[in-house]
Design a protein around this motif. Structure first.
Motif, PDB file in Angstrom:
ATOM      1  N   PHE A   1       0.802  -1.206   0.000  1.00 18.92           N
ATOM      2  CA  PHE A   1       0.000   0.000   0.000  1.00 18.92           C
ATOM      3  C   PHE A   1       0.845   1.270   0.000  1.00 18.92           C
ATOM      4  O   PHE A   1       1.952   1.306   0.562  1.00 18.92           O
ATOM      5  CB  PHE A   1      -0.899   0.042   1.244  1.00 18.92           C
ATOM      6  N   GLY A   2       0.276   2.314  -0.624  1.00 18.87           N
ATOM      7  CA  GLY A   2       0.800   3.651  -0.427  1.00 18.87           C
ATOM      8  C   GLY A   2       0.230   4.235   0.858  1.00 18.87           C
ATOM      9  O   GLY A   2      -0.554   3.584   1.561  1.00 18.87           O
ATOM     10  N   GLU A   3       0.636   5.466   1.158  1.00 18.08           N
ATOM     11  CA  GLU A   3       0.172   6.101   2.394  1.00 18.08           C
ATOM     12  C   GLU A   3      -1.192   6.754   2.235  1.00 18.08           C
ATOM     13  O   GLU A   3      -1.776   7.212   3.214  1.00 18.08           O
ATOM     14  CB  GLU A   3       1.207   7.109   2.887  1.00 18.08           C
TER      15      GLU A   3
ATOM     16  N   TYR B   1      -2.886  -7.690   7.720  1.00 14.44           N
ATOM     17  CA  TYR B   1      -2.089  -6.474   7.536  1.00 14.44           C
ATOM     18  C   TYR B   1      -1.966  -5.753   8.870  1.00 14.44           C
ATOM     19  O   TYR B   1      -2.888  -5.764   9.698  1.00 14.44           O
ATOM     20  CB  TYR B   1      -2.742  -5.528   6.510  1.00 14.44           C
TER      21      TYR B   1
ATOM     22  N   TRP C   1      -1.366  -1.888  10.393  1.00 13.56           N
ATOM     23  CA  TRP C   1      -1.468  -0.514   9.950  1.00 13.56           C
ATOM     24  C   TRP C   1      -1.157   0.395  11.122  1.00 13.56           C
ATOM     25  O   TRP C   1      -1.980   0.585  12.013  1.00 13.56           O
ATOM     26  CB  TRP C   1      -2.872  -0.231   9.404  1.00 13.56           C
TER      27      TRP C   1
ATOM     28  N   ALA D   1      -0.387   6.938  10.671  1.00 15.67           N
ATOM     29  CA  ALA D   1       0.375   7.807   9.762  1.00 15.67           C
ATOM     30  C   ALA D   1       1.302   7.027   8.832  1.00 15.67           C
ATOM     31  O   ALA D   1       2.186   7.624   8.196  1.00 15.67           O
ATOM     32  CB  ALA D   1       1.171   8.858  10.526  1.00 15.67           C
ATOM     33  N   LYS D   2       1.104   5.719   8.751  1.00 16.66           N
ATOM     34  CA  LYS D   2       1.886   4.933   7.797  1.00 16.66           C
ATOM     35  C   LYS D   2       0.924   4.190   6.879  1.00 16.66           C
ATOM     36  O   LYS D   2      -0.289   4.361   6.951  1.00 16.66           O
ATOM     37  CB  LYS D   2       2.784   3.948   8.546  1.00 16.66           C
ATOM     38  N   SER D   3       1.474   3.356   5.993  1.00 20.71           N
ATOM     39  CA  SER D   3       0.628   2.582   5.102  1.00 20.71           C
ATOM     40  C   SER D   3       0.472   1.170   5.649  1.00 20.71           C
ATOM     41  O   SER D   3       1.353   0.660   6.351  1.00 20.71           O
ATOM     42  CB  SER D   3       1.233   2.539   3.693  1.00 20.71           C
ATOM     43  N   PRO D   4      -0.649   0.514   5.343  1.00 28.80           N
ATOM     44  CA  PRO D   4      -0.813  -0.879   5.783  1.00 28.80           C
ATOM     45  C   PRO D   4       0.308  -1.748   5.232  1.00 28.80           C
ATOM     46  O   PRO D   4       0.726  -1.592   4.084  1.00 28.80           O
ATOM     47  CB  PRO D   4      -2.166  -1.279   5.186  1.00 28.80           C
TER      48      PRO D   4
ATOM     49  N   ALA E   1       1.692  -5.803   4.814  1.00 31.23           N
ATOM     50  CA  ALA E   1       1.283  -7.208   4.853  1.00 31.23           C
ATOM     51  C   ALA E   1       2.077  -7.984   5.898  1.00 31.23           C
ATOM     52  O   ALA E   1       3.293  -7.844   6.008  1.00 31.23           O
ATOM     53  CB  ALA E   1       1.465  -7.839   3.482  1.00 31.23           C
TER      54      ALA E   1
ATOM     55  N   LEU F   1      -5.562  -5.619  10.490  1.00 31.93           N
ATOM     56  CA  LEU F   1      -6.669  -5.867   9.566  1.00 31.93           C
ATOM     57  C   LEU F   1      -6.554  -7.258   8.960  1.00 31.93           C
ATOM     58  O   LEU F   1      -5.448  -7.675   8.579  1.00 31.93           O
ATOM     59  CB  LEU F   1      -6.633  -4.859   8.409  1.00 31.93           C
TER      60      LEU F   1
END
Lengths: 112, 113
Positions: A103-105, B36, B38, B41-44, B46, B89
């Motif tokens: 994923f991106g942010e 995932y 998460w 302030a970051k991205s999820p 895996a 998640l």
């Protein structure tokens, strides 16, 4: 190596306007997916593209459209914005159609 | 409509505690189950992709199990650390030509030092 990059990171629009969100996948990844995440919910699937073809579409109105370019980057367009479109829009890339997502942010869209 | 349920919604533990969360999903038309992490302030990111009934996967202090016949997966964290604080998640994939992940709402874990 660069991860998935999205732009813009934040934007504010008014009802009725149109927005374009951009995503660059990890180099070598041919699949790009878009998800919408609203507060308190898990990400909701919008689109998936693989090798520039649409492979999946979620339960979103026709105001939502997307495309994938020859370099595998992607754009998500939303027309006639509604207040309810305010959300975090996540782009994710993967090597193939069924692999883990990177994923991106996200792009945080606020519709006033 | 596919329902992916996660419990608990949130969890507060002390540093060093072990904890586990549950993800339940439809037991029919199973292809894969993703986990995932998460962080704010970051991205999820895996953790695991699991495809086989009875599968167990491990990454450091985090492990996961999968039961596709009854439609659940457990995520375990051994000896929680403050840096484990995040939303976890799970996401269900039923395969087919329409590739999509159906996500649960997540479990928010807070680890107090």
């Amino acid at each position: 190596d660069a991860g998935v990059t999205q732009s813009p990171t934040h934007l504010i629009k008014t009802r009725g306007q149109q927005v374009t969100l951009r995503c660059s996948p990890i180099s070598g990844h041919k699949s790009v997916s878009w998800y919408q995440q609203v507060l308190g919910q898990g990400p909701q699937f919008i689109f998936q593209y693989y090798e520039k073809e649409e492979r999946g579409r979620g339960n979103f109105p026709d105001r939502f459209s997307a495309r994938q370019f020859p370099n595998y980057s992607s754009e998500l367009n939303v027309n006639a914005l509604l207040l309810g479109d305010s959300a975090l829009y996540l782009c994710a890339s993967s090597l193939n159609s069924f692999g883990e997502l990177f994923f991106g942010e996200g792009s945080r869209l606020t519709v006033l | 409509i596919l329902n992916v349920e996660q419990s608990p919604q949130s969890l507060h533990v002390q540093e060093g505690d072990s904890t586990n969360f549950t993800c339940s999903f439809p037991s029919s038309n199973f292809y894969a189950l993703h986990w995932y992490r998460w962080e704010t302030a970051k991205s999820p990111e895996a953790l695991f992709v699991m495809t086989l009934n009875g599968d167990e996967k491990k990454k450091g202090r985090i492990s996961a199990t999968l039961n596709t016949k009854e439609g659940y997966s457990y995520l375990y964290i051994k000896g929680s650390q403050p840096e484990d604080s995040a939303t976890y998640l799970c996401a269900f994939n039923s395969g087919g030509s329409n590739y999509k992940l159906t996500f649960g709402k997540g479990t928010l874990l807070t680890v107090n030092p």
